[in-house]
Design an enzyme around this catalytic site. Structure first.
Site, PDB file in Angstrom:
ATOM      1  N   GLU A 184      15.964  30.814 -47.568  1.00 58.49           N
ATOM      2  CA  GLU A 184      15.374  30.556 -46.261  1.00 58.49           C
ATOM      3  C   GLU A 184      15.251  29.059 -45.999  1.00 58.49           C
ATOM      4  OE1 GLU A 184      14.767  31.107 -43.423  1.00 58.49           O
ATOM      5  OE2 GLU A 184      13.344  32.672 -42.960  1.00 58.49           O
ATOM      6  N   ASP A 185      15.298  28.676 -44.738  1.00 60.04           N
ATOM      7  CA  ASP A 185      15.137  27.269 -44.397  1.00 60.04           C
ATOM      8  C   ASP A 185      13.677  26.825 -44.496  1.00 60.04           C
ATOM      9  OD1 ASP A 185      15.567  27.842 -40.794  1.00 60.04           O
ATOM     10  OD2 ASP A 185      14.368  28.861 -42.303  1.00 60.04           O
ATOM     11  N   ASP A 194       6.868  29.301 -42.139  1.00 54.86           N
ATOM     12  CA  ASP A 194       5.713  28.871 -41.352  1.00 54.86           C
ATOM     13  C   ASP A 194       4.598  29.900 -41.559  1.00 54.86           C
ATOM     14  OD1 ASP A 194       5.394  27.835 -37.852  1.00 54.86           O
ATOM     15  OD2 ASP A 194       3.960  27.935 -39.492  1.00 54.86           O
ATOM     16  N   PHE A 244       6.336  20.395 -36.302  1.00 55.40           N
ATOM     17  CA  PHE A 244       7.655  20.952 -36.007  1.00 55.40           C
ATOM     18  C   PHE A 244       8.724  19.988 -36.517  1.00 55.40           C
ATOM     19  CE2 PHE A 244      11.227  22.515 -33.532  1.00 55.40           C
ATOM     20  CZ  PHE A 244      11.051  23.883 -33.688  1.00 55.40           C
ATOM     21  N   ARG A 270      20.760  21.132 -35.185  1.00 56.80           N
ATOM     22  CA  ARG A 270      20.928  21.675 -36.538  1.00 56.80           C
ATOM     23  C   ARG A 270      21.764  20.725 -37.399  1.00 56.80           C
ATOM     24  NH1 ARG A 270      19.309  27.074 -36.546  1.00 56.80           N
ATOM     25  NH2 ARG A 270      19.685  28.249 -34.641  1.00 56.80           N
TER      26      ARG A 270
HETATM   27  P1  IMP Z   1       7.611  32.305 -39.844  1.00 52.61           P
HETATM   28  O1  IMP Z   1       7.794  33.784 -39.670  1.00 52.61           O
HETATM   29  O2  IMP Z   1       6.382  31.843 -39.168  1.00 52.61           O
HETATM   30  O3  IMP Z   1       7.637  31.885 -41.285  1.00 52.61           O
HETATM   31  O4  IMP Z   1       8.831  31.593 -39.101  1.00 52.61           O
HETATM   32  C1  IMP Z   1       9.908  31.115 -39.823  1.00 52.61           C
HETATM   33  C2  IMP Z   1      11.084  30.840 -38.982  1.00 52.61           C
HETATM   34  O5  IMP Z   1      10.727  30.105 -37.809  1.00 52.61           O
HETATM   35  C3  IMP Z   1      12.043  29.960 -39.744  1.00 52.61           C
HETATM   36  O6  IMP Z   1      13.008  30.743 -40.400  1.00 52.61           O
HETATM   37  C4  IMP Z   1      12.596  29.081 -38.721  1.00 52.61           C
HETATM   38  O7  IMP Z   1      13.784  29.664 -38.183  1.00 52.61           O
HETATM   39  C5  IMP Z   1      11.552  29.007 -37.661  1.00 52.61           C
HETATM   40  N1  IMP Z   1      10.750  27.767 -37.803  1.00 52.61           N
HETATM   41  C6  IMP Z   1       9.517  27.664 -38.307  1.00 52.61           C
HETATM   42  N2  IMP Z   1       9.084  26.395 -38.293  1.00 52.61           N
HETATM   43  C7  IMP Z   1      10.092  25.665 -37.767  1.00 52.61           C
HETATM   44  C8  IMP Z   1      10.250  24.254 -37.493  1.00 52.61           C
HETATM   45  O8  IMP Z   1       9.394  23.397 -37.734  1.00 52.61           O
HETATM   46  N3  IMP Z   1      11.445  23.856 -36.968  1.00 52.61           N
HETATM   47  C9  IMP Z   1      12.427  24.762 -36.686  1.00 52.61           C
HETATM   48  N4  IMP Z   1      12.327  26.064 -36.926  1.00 52.61           N
HETATM   49  C10 IMP Z   1      11.140  26.540 -37.468  1.00 52.61           C
HETATM   50 MG    MG Z   2      15.044  30.953 -39.875  1.00 56.45          MG
END
Ligand code: IMP
Ligand code: MG
Length: 491
Positions: free
Chosen positions: A412-413, A416, A465, A478
């Site tokens: 995963e990237d 959050d 962010f 990206r």
């Molecule tokens: P989560 O379900 O809250 O963990 O959301 C995770 C997903 O939201 C990641 O896989 C990203 O694609 C996107 N995301 C969360 N934070 C960021 C950010 O700071 N920049 C860009 N994409 C983000």
């Molecule tokens: Mg993602």
């Protein structure tokens, strides 16, 4: 020696010697010997130049023969010494050595047969019409309209003891095969001698190429001027650009490829702003002008003097400083790769990348894992508002691999809230993998709303962010080289 005979004056009328003293290359073979004889007969003051390559068994014999022929014809001779090591590409290296040693205006004894061979050799190299012109009758090639049998006849008549080059029969050289195999076969099929046809093609091509060149210069006086390039016929624009973009290096001249020319024409036609060319060059358009730039990639020392936390110049103003430098990023990824390598020695895992954000991380991480891993991708999108994830995920692209009894690592990237990943892990667990772990490049500190054991985490970062290195804002940015803060209300 009397060089005035009906044979010689007949042949002389088909030669083109200019005025004044003349330097002639004299190998000692029939063509160059005939050249010297005809030059003498034309009344020129001749100096013969012989290059001893010191590479063949016969080198000293050749030199002696050349001296003898010069003496017979009553001309001065200068002997030059070259050291050409035997080995691959010998002919080309010997030719380069001769070019260095001989006077730049030296006349050579190339005949119409050589001309025909050159045309065919140029064709085989993929020449355009410019290569069809081959050599030109004139001070550099005064006997280009004579046939090889005619130069031999001169030597016989004058009783010159010429040297016959033993390598002329060797099939190792393409030119010899063109002479001994291709030309006779063409003559056989055509039922006629094709040498004069090829020579005529060369002469006509020379005129037509000269005409096109002059026309291109007239219509596009300044090659960097975009508007005249656009107004001129495409053939002329291409011709001007080809000349401009010709590249010189160690092994000679390189015209740009057809594909490169088309890309430059795209720049001319405003379909793109710039394009890369071979030789680390690029063409840019600015203010109606083309600019050719040599792109010297910065050396490592230069890289470290520029601030690695600054975003590239093309990034919009909202992009702040780097969260980690590209170097730190790669070092950490190498560590994660080493950890995974150590953790799965016997049963390499399947890496499951979550598109699109993990694209960069996946490619770099997988190259740091020294195991024969499998790679697969999923694409998901979360339901909910743009800023808050709901935890309900829609699968846009599912896996192709079977997970049953396999070790799986989800790549995963960024995590959050953790809701997206939580959903995904439950979905994948239902397929009964042997084990299921997470490798996330970034974890936002204190933001997780579900408890998950994240086995591999690259960096823990404050909750802001971020963009780049796969992470997007509205699908953009990206491709930034690393991850930067993104401040939408600035700039
Ligand atoms: P989560 O379900 O809250 O963990 O959301 C995770 C997903 O939201 C990641 O896989 C990203 O694609 C996107 N995301 C969360 N934070 C960021 C950010 O700071 N920049 C860009 N994409 C983000
Ligand atoms: Mg993602």
């Amino acid at each position: 020696m009397n060089t005035h005979s009906p044979l010689i004056s007949g042949l002389l009328s088909r030669c083109r010697f200019g005025e004044g003293p003349l330097d002639c290359a004299l190998s000692g073979g029939p063509d160059s010997s005939a050249l010297v004889a005809l030059a003498v007969a034309s009344g020129r003051e001749v100096t013969a130049h012989h290059v001893n390559h010191h590479s063949r068994d016969t080198s000293s014999v050749d030199e002696a023969l050349a001296r003898e022929i010069a003496a017979q014809l009553g001309v001065q001779i200068e002997v030059h010494h070259a050291e050409v090591a035997s080995g691959p590409n010998f002919e080309a290296r010997a030719r380069a050595a001769r070019r260095q040693l001989l006077p730049s205006t030296v006349a050579t004894g190339h005949t119409m047969d050589d001309q025909a061979e050159t045309v065919l050799l140029n064709l085989m190299r993929g020449t355009g019409i410019d290569g069809l012109r081959a050599m030109e009758l004139g001070p550099r090639h005064p006997i280009l309209d004579l046939r090889r049998e005619e130069t031999l006849a001169i030597c016989v008549e004058l009783q010159l003891a010429v040297a016959l080059d033993p390598t002329n029969a060797s099939p190792e050289f393409s030119r010899n095969r063109v002479r001994l195999e291709v030309l006779p076969m063409l003559a056989d099929i055509a039922s006629r001698d094709v040498v004069p046809l090829l020579a005529r093609l060369a002469a006509v091509s020379a005129e037509e190429v000269d005409f096109l060149e002059a026309e291109a210069l007239a219509q596009i006086p300044e090659v960097t001027d975009v508007s005249s390039l656009r107004e001129a016929p495409a053939v002329l624009a291409r011709r001007r650009l080809r000349g401009w973009l010709r590249r010189l290096d160690g092994d000679g001249e390189h015209p740009p490829s057809l594909a490169e020319l088309e890309r430059v024409l795209d720049v001319v036609e405003n379909r793109s702003r710039s394009t890369q060319l071979a030789g680390k060059r690029s063409v840019h358009r600015r203010g109606g002008r083309l600019r050719l730039e040599q792109d010297n990639p910065p050396s490592l020392s230069e890289v470290s003097t520029t601030d690695p936390t600054l975003p590239p110049a093309w990034a919009p103003a909202e992009v702040g400083s780097a969260v980690v430098t590209p170097e730190q990023l790669q070092l950490r990824i190498a560590e994660l790769g080493a950890q995974i390598t150590a953790d799965y020695p016997d049963d390499p895992p399947l890496l499951v990348g979550v598109l699109k954000g993990a694209m960069m991380f996946m490619t770099d991480l997988s190259r740091c894992i020294e195991l024969p891993v499998d790679v697969d991708f999923m694409a998901v999108s979360s339901y909910g508002s743009a800023t808050a994830t709901s935890g309900v995920v829609r699968i846009i692209k599912d896996l192709e691999a079977d997970l049953l009894n396999r070790h799986v690592i989800v790549v995963e990237d960024i995590i959050d809230s953790g809701l997206t990943l939580n959903y995904l892990l439950r979905y994948l667990n239902a397929r009964q993998p042997k084990s299921l772990q997470v490798c996330a490049l970034f974890l936002k500190e204190g933001m997780q709303r579900v408890h998950v054991d994240y086995r591999y985490v690259g960096f823990t970062i404050p909750s802001t962010f971020v963009v780049g290195y796969g992470l997007d804002v509205d699908e953009r940015l990206r491709n930034l080289p690393t991850v930067y803060t993104y401040l939408p209300h600035q700039g």
